[in-house]
Design a protein around this motif. Sequence first.
Motif, PDB file in Angstrom:
ATOM      1  N   ARG A  25      11.240  11.182  25.154  1.00 47.84           N
ATOM      2  CA  ARG A  25      12.295  10.302  24.622  1.00 47.84           C
ATOM      3  C   ARG A  25      13.477  11.124  24.116  1.00 47.84           C
ATOM      4  NH1 ARG A  25       7.701   7.388  22.979  1.00 47.84           N
ATOM      5  NH2 ARG A  25       7.660   8.401  20.937  1.00 47.84           N
ATOM      6  N   ILE A  26      13.207  12.234  23.473  1.00 43.79           N
ATOM      7  CA  ILE A  26      14.279  13.075  22.937  1.00 43.79           C
ATOM      8  C   ILE A  26      15.029  13.795  24.048  1.00 43.79           C
ATOM      9  CG2 ILE A  26      14.763  15.136  21.560  1.00 43.79           C
ATOM     10  CD1 ILE A  26      12.480  14.244  19.714  1.00 43.79           C
ATOM     11  N   PHE A  27      14.306  14.336  25.022  1.00 41.92           N
ATOM     12  CA  PHE A  27      14.915  15.160  26.076  1.00 41.92           C
ATOM     13  C   PHE A  27      15.156  14.397  27.378  1.00 41.92           C
ATOM     14  CE2 PHE A  27      12.828  18.469  23.393  1.00 41.92           C
ATOM     15  CZ  PHE A  27      13.991  19.071  22.957  1.00 41.92           C
ATOM     16  N   LEU A  28      15.421  13.112  27.284  1.00 44.17           N
ATOM     17  CA  LEU A  28      15.866  12.299  28.426  1.00 44.17           C
ATOM     18  C   LEU A  28      14.880  12.341  29.593  1.00 44.17           C
ATOM     19  CD1 LEU A  28      19.637  13.327  28.338  1.00 44.17           C
ATOM     20  CD2 LEU A  28      18.559  11.374  27.218  1.00 44.17           C
ATOM     21  N   THR A  29      13.627  12.108  29.334  1.00 42.78           N
ATOM     22  CA  THR A  29      12.494  11.998  30.259  1.00 42.78           C
ATOM     23  C   THR A  29      11.845  13.315  30.668  1.00 42.78           C
ATOM     24  OG1 THR A  29      13.660  11.954  32.400  1.00 42.78           O
ATOM     25  CG2 THR A  29      13.428   9.835  31.239  1.00 42.78           C
ATOM     26  N   THR A  30      12.313  14.418  30.190  1.00 46.52           N
ATOM     27  CA  THR A  30      11.641  15.679  30.492  1.00 46.52           C
ATOM     28  C   THR A  30      11.030  16.233  29.203  1.00 46.52           C
ATOM     29  OG1 THR A  30      11.805  17.769  31.701  1.00 46.52           O
ATOM     30  CG2 THR A  30      13.639  17.208  30.216  1.00 46.52           C
ATOM     31  N   ILE A  31      10.327  17.357  29.316  1.00 51.06           N
ATOM     32  CA  ILE A  31       9.686  17.942  28.139  1.00 51.06           C
ATOM     33  C   ILE A  31      10.303  19.298  27.816  1.00 51.06           C
ATOM     34  CG2 ILE A  31       7.514  16.684  28.289  1.00 51.06           C
ATOM     35  CD1 ILE A  31       6.324  18.969  29.862  1.00 51.06           C
ATOM     36  N   ALA A  32      10.130  19.723  26.583  1.00 54.62           N
ATOM     37  CA  ALA A  32      10.802  20.925  26.075  1.00 54.62           C
ATOM     38  C   ALA A  32      10.472  22.176  26.882  1.00 54.62           C
ATOM     39  CB  ALA A  32      10.439  21.139  24.611  1.00 54.62           C
ATOM     40  N   GLU A  33       9.262  22.287  27.380  1.00 53.93           N
ATOM     41  CA  GLU A  33       8.892  23.507  28.096  1.00 53.93           C
ATOM     42  C   GLU A  33       9.589  23.656  29.447  1.00 53.93           C
ATOM     43  OE1 GLU A  33       4.709  22.072  30.170  1.00 53.93           O
ATOM     44  OE2 GLU A  33       4.664  22.985  28.181  1.00 53.93           O
ATOM     45  N   GLN A  64      17.136  20.000  37.812  1.00 55.93           N
ATOM     46  CA  GLN A  64      17.789  18.700  37.871  1.00 55.93           C
ATOM     47  C   GLN A  64      18.492  18.457  36.551  1.00 55.93           C
ATOM     48  OE1 GLN A  64      14.431  16.293  38.835  1.00 55.93           O
ATOM     49  NE2 GLN A  64      13.834  15.986  36.724  1.00 55.93           N
ATOM     50  N   MET A  65      19.421  17.526  36.572  1.00 55.47           N
ATOM     51  CA  MET A  65      20.215  17.228  35.388  1.00 55.47           C
ATOM     52  C   MET A  65      19.957  15.783  34.972  1.00 55.47           C
ATOM     53  SD  MET A  65      24.326  17.736  34.835  1.00 55.47           S
ATOM     54  CE  MET A  65      24.868  16.461  35.962  1.00 55.47           C
ATOM     55  N   PHE A  66      19.760  15.591  33.680  1.00 54.47           N
ATOM     56  CA  PHE A  66      19.583  14.260  33.109  1.00 54.47           C
ATOM     57  C   PHE A  66      20.747  13.975  32.176  1.00 54.47           C
ATOM     58  CE2 PHE A  66      15.331  15.924  33.918  1.00 54.47           C
ATOM     59  CZ  PHE A  66      14.790  14.914  34.698  1.00 54.47           C
ATOM     60  N   TYR A  90      20.932  14.599  39.870  1.00 53.60           N
ATOM     61  CA  TYR A  90      21.100  14.153  38.485  1.00 53.60           C
ATOM     62  C   TYR A  90      20.677  12.700  38.359  1.00 53.60           C
ATOM     63  CZ  TYR A  90      25.461  12.005  40.056  1.00 53.60           C
ATOM     64  OH  TYR A  90      26.389  11.256  40.725  1.00 53.60           O
ATOM     65  N   THR A  91      20.277  12.355  37.152  1.00 55.71           N
ATOM     66  CA  THR A  91      19.833  11.004  36.848  1.00 55.71           C
ATOM     67  C   THR A  91      20.456  10.571  35.533  1.00 55.71           C
ATOM     68  OG1 THR A  91      17.697  11.454  37.890  1.00 55.71           O
ATOM     69  CG2 THR A  91      17.800   9.551  36.429  1.00 55.71           C
ATOM     70  N   VAL A  92      20.982   9.369  35.501  1.00 55.13           N
ATOM     71  CA  VAL A  92      21.477   8.789  34.259  1.00 55.13           C
ATOM     72  C   VAL A  92      20.306   8.012  33.658  1.00 55.13           C
ATOM     73  CG1 VAL A  92      23.139   7.228  33.194  1.00 55.13           C
ATOM     74  CG2 VAL A  92      23.830   8.659  35.132  1.00 55.13           C
ATOM     75  N   LEU A 103      23.045  15.566  27.624  1.00 58.07           N
ATOM     76  CA  LEU A 103      22.858  16.165  28.951  1.00 58.07           C
ATOM     77  C   LEU A 103      21.754  17.219  28.844  1.00 58.07           C
ATOM     78  CD1 LEU A 103      25.499  17.178  31.472  1.00 58.07           C
ATOM     79  CD2 LEU A 103      23.883  18.913  30.766  1.00 58.07           C
ATOM     80  N   VAL A 104      20.834  17.169  29.786  1.00 56.56           N
ATOM     81  CA  VAL A 104      19.729  18.117  29.816  1.00 56.56           C
ATOM     82  C   VAL A 104      19.605  18.673  31.224  1.00 56.56           C
ATOM     83  CG1 VAL A 104      17.211  18.348  29.628  1.00 56.56           C
ATOM     84  CG2 VAL A 104      18.455  16.986  27.956  1.00 56.56           C
TER      85      VAL A 104
END
Length: 131
Positions: A25-33, A64-66, A90-92, A103-104
């Motif tokens: 939720r924080i990193f726009l569908t990806t994880i910190a690692e 990829q870019m979120f 990229y994905t919005v 942006l991630v």
Amino acid sequence: MARDVNEVLEHAIRGGLETKPAERRIFLTTIAERLHLALTINQVRSTIIYKEVEQNMKAKPNIQMFINGQLTYSDYNEYVKLATVHNIPYTVVTGTTETPFGLVIANKDMPVETSQPYIEDDIHKQDIEGY
């Protein structure tokens, strides 16, 4: 082995289990690692186009870019142009919870070793303190 009926119904209603849902939720569908770089909402909105974004697009394979869906297209269009030039998907992402990130850039499916995925300027500090 037979599965529990409740488990089957839960899977049908909510989908499969998700790893680290709070991070996603924080990193726009990806994880910190998987993070290479994360910009806050106001960093994306600023008139500064961070060179680190393009550097990551050029140097990092399989990324990829979120983009946070709360932003308007005019806020992030320069980053979309960069992604298009460098053939980066990229994905919005329209989330249901608040996040400070706009942006991630992340690896698609593998963990990465990034010592500092943030650009800690005054805008970043202000956004993170407010979150």
